[in-house]
Design a protein around this motif. Sequence first.
Motif, PDB file in Angstrom:
ATOM      1  N   GLU A 383       0.950 -22.396  -5.215  1.00  0.00           N
ATOM      2  CA  GLU A 383       1.958 -21.563  -5.881  1.00  0.00           C
ATOM      3  C   GLU A 383       1.454 -20.138  -6.068  1.00  0.00           C
ATOM      4  O   GLU A 383       2.227 -19.182  -5.948  1.00  0.00           O
ATOM      5  N   ALA A 384       0.156 -19.978  -6.312  1.00  0.00           N
ATOM      6  CA  ALA A 384      -0.421 -18.628  -6.393  1.00  0.00           C
ATOM      7  C   ALA A 384      -0.306 -17.923  -5.047  1.00  0.00           C
ATOM      8  O   ALA A 384       0.001 -16.722  -4.976  1.00  0.00           O
ATOM      9  N   LEU A 385      -0.532 -18.668  -3.950  1.00  0.00           N
ATOM     10  CA  LEU A 385      -0.392 -18.089  -2.608  1.00  0.00           C
ATOM     11  C   LEU A 385       1.065 -17.792  -2.269  1.00  0.00           C
ATOM     12  O   LEU A 385       1.349 -16.945  -1.424  1.00  0.00           O
ATOM     13  N   ARG A 386       1.986 -18.488  -2.902  1.00  0.00           N
ATOM     14  CA  ARG A 386       3.410 -18.167  -2.703  1.00  0.00           C
ATOM     15  C   ARG A 386       3.741 -16.832  -3.358  1.00  0.00           C
ATOM     16  O   ARG A 386       4.344 -15.945  -2.729  1.00  0.00           O
ATOM     17  N   ILE A 387       3.323 -16.655  -4.605  1.00  0.00           N
ATOM     18  CA  ILE A 387       3.668 -15.434  -5.348  1.00  0.00           C
ATOM     19  C   ILE A 387       2.854 -14.243  -4.854  1.00  0.00           C
ATOM     20  O   ILE A 387       3.373 -13.143  -4.688  1.00  0.00           O
ATOM     21  N   PHE A 388       1.573 -14.479  -4.611  1.00  0.00           N
ATOM     22  CA  PHE A 388       0.684 -13.399  -4.155  1.00  0.00           C
ATOM     23  C   PHE A 388      -0.046 -13.841  -2.874  1.00  0.00           C
ATOM     24  O   PHE A 388      -1.239 -14.165  -2.910  1.00  0.00           O
TER      25      PHE A 388
END
Length: 516
Positions: A383-388
């Motif tokens: 999810e962190a890689l999705r947002i950033f």
Amino acid sequence: MDLRGDVHLLVWVTAAVVLLSMLLFSTLPFLTDYFRKWKIMRPIPGVGPNYPLVGDALHLKPNGGDFFVQIIEYTELLRNLPLIKLWLGPMPFLIVYHAETVEPILSTSKHMDKSFAYKFLHPWLGLGLLTSTGEKWRSRRKMITPTFHFAILSEFLEVMNEQSYVLVEKLKDQAGKGSFNCFMDVTLCALDIICETAMGRKIQAQSNSDSEYVKTIYEMSDMIHRRQKMPWLWPDFVYSRLRAGKRHAKNLKILHSFTDQTILERAEELKRNKAKAKHDDSDTESKKPKKRSAFLDMLLNATDDAGNTMSHMDIREEVDTFMFEGHDTTAAALNWSLFLLGSHPEVQEKVHKELDDNFGKSDRPLTMDDLKKLRYLEAVIKEALRIFPSVPFFGRTTTEECTIRGFKIPKDVNVVIVPYALHRDPEYFPEPEEFRPERFLPENASGRNPYAYIPFSAGLRNCIGQRFALMEEKVVLAAILRNFTVKACQKREDLCLLGELILRPQDGMWIELQNR
């Protein structure tokens, strides 16, 4: 009547006509191709009035960070459009940020050439996996893929655990002492991991950030970023004569010398070991501690279908590529994960519970079985890689005429794929700005379009090291969160994003740590 003067005039006129004719004939193919593309791409929606040859340059921001923000603003404003056209001078670009428009580019074996901007990586990385194309890329990918086998990756777990321990010991000095910028601490840990796993060589970046090699890697990356966004630095004959170009050449010598020396030493060591193995009996060998492997060892032994080994230059290209790609991207992902966890204590609490359930109060190193059990932590990272996304945009070139969502696209057009915008499509990620790791639990992720989420690209040319990266991120984050509670000291709305080759916070990553 001055015949001599008339002759001179006739000579000058003839010379001028010849020169103009030569100029016309040399530019005619370019102009013909330019106007052909202009005509074909005219129906594609653009971002504003563009003018012949100048294109959209008059209303685009020249600064790299501002340019990224401007592109993101266009994708938000024009979210309902399937794609956007941009002309940077006489060069056409397509901006794509929907799963349905990304898929025709990434799902085929046709449009696999990297875009123009990647040429500035060639002096350092040569034509390795990141930058090569065609048959060379296919052959090299086939040779290198076995080196990322799960069983081989498990051998690198020891390195990841060791370097994570070094990082935790450094962070203990900051615990309970207020806010600090953790970005470089995390980045140096990632650099130590990739250097030892790629080359089998310890550079101890975490304890010696002033080493020549460490400083040169970061300076070289910055120089490439700067050159990519300054067209007047593009011609090699200009750049090589400038102070920056001379510094670039000096840095290249340092980086290549380091890699060359490592390859030669490792190759000699492998030869000695093979020769010695012939004379040693199996009982003697079995008592010896097993030598830790590195990607370099596997490259030295890799062969193609015809049994050919890789040349020294081939190996250097790939080792340098691992070094360039394998630490910056992972470090960015780790930092963004820490920021989001520090901004959402309720999510961090769930991660702490998962870690406590698996490890209790033990400080033992992680095993491969442990990594399989850390499902919620993996969802946090995704999810962190999705947002950033670590790589906020990347480019391909169309190698033949094609059609995307009803629009005809000519050959040799730069296509810019923007994961940062793609990952915010509300069709696939409702309330896209919300941090919800549950999106990536298996029961919620199944059935999602595979081209809606591409932090490691997708299709045939996806990132060969993505399993390595996820494994490293889980190990490092688990080590940090087993020891500390993290609090973010910046707000999302106050972050200034630098979207170049890697997505970074302009002012670093400021957090507070408390011992658990």
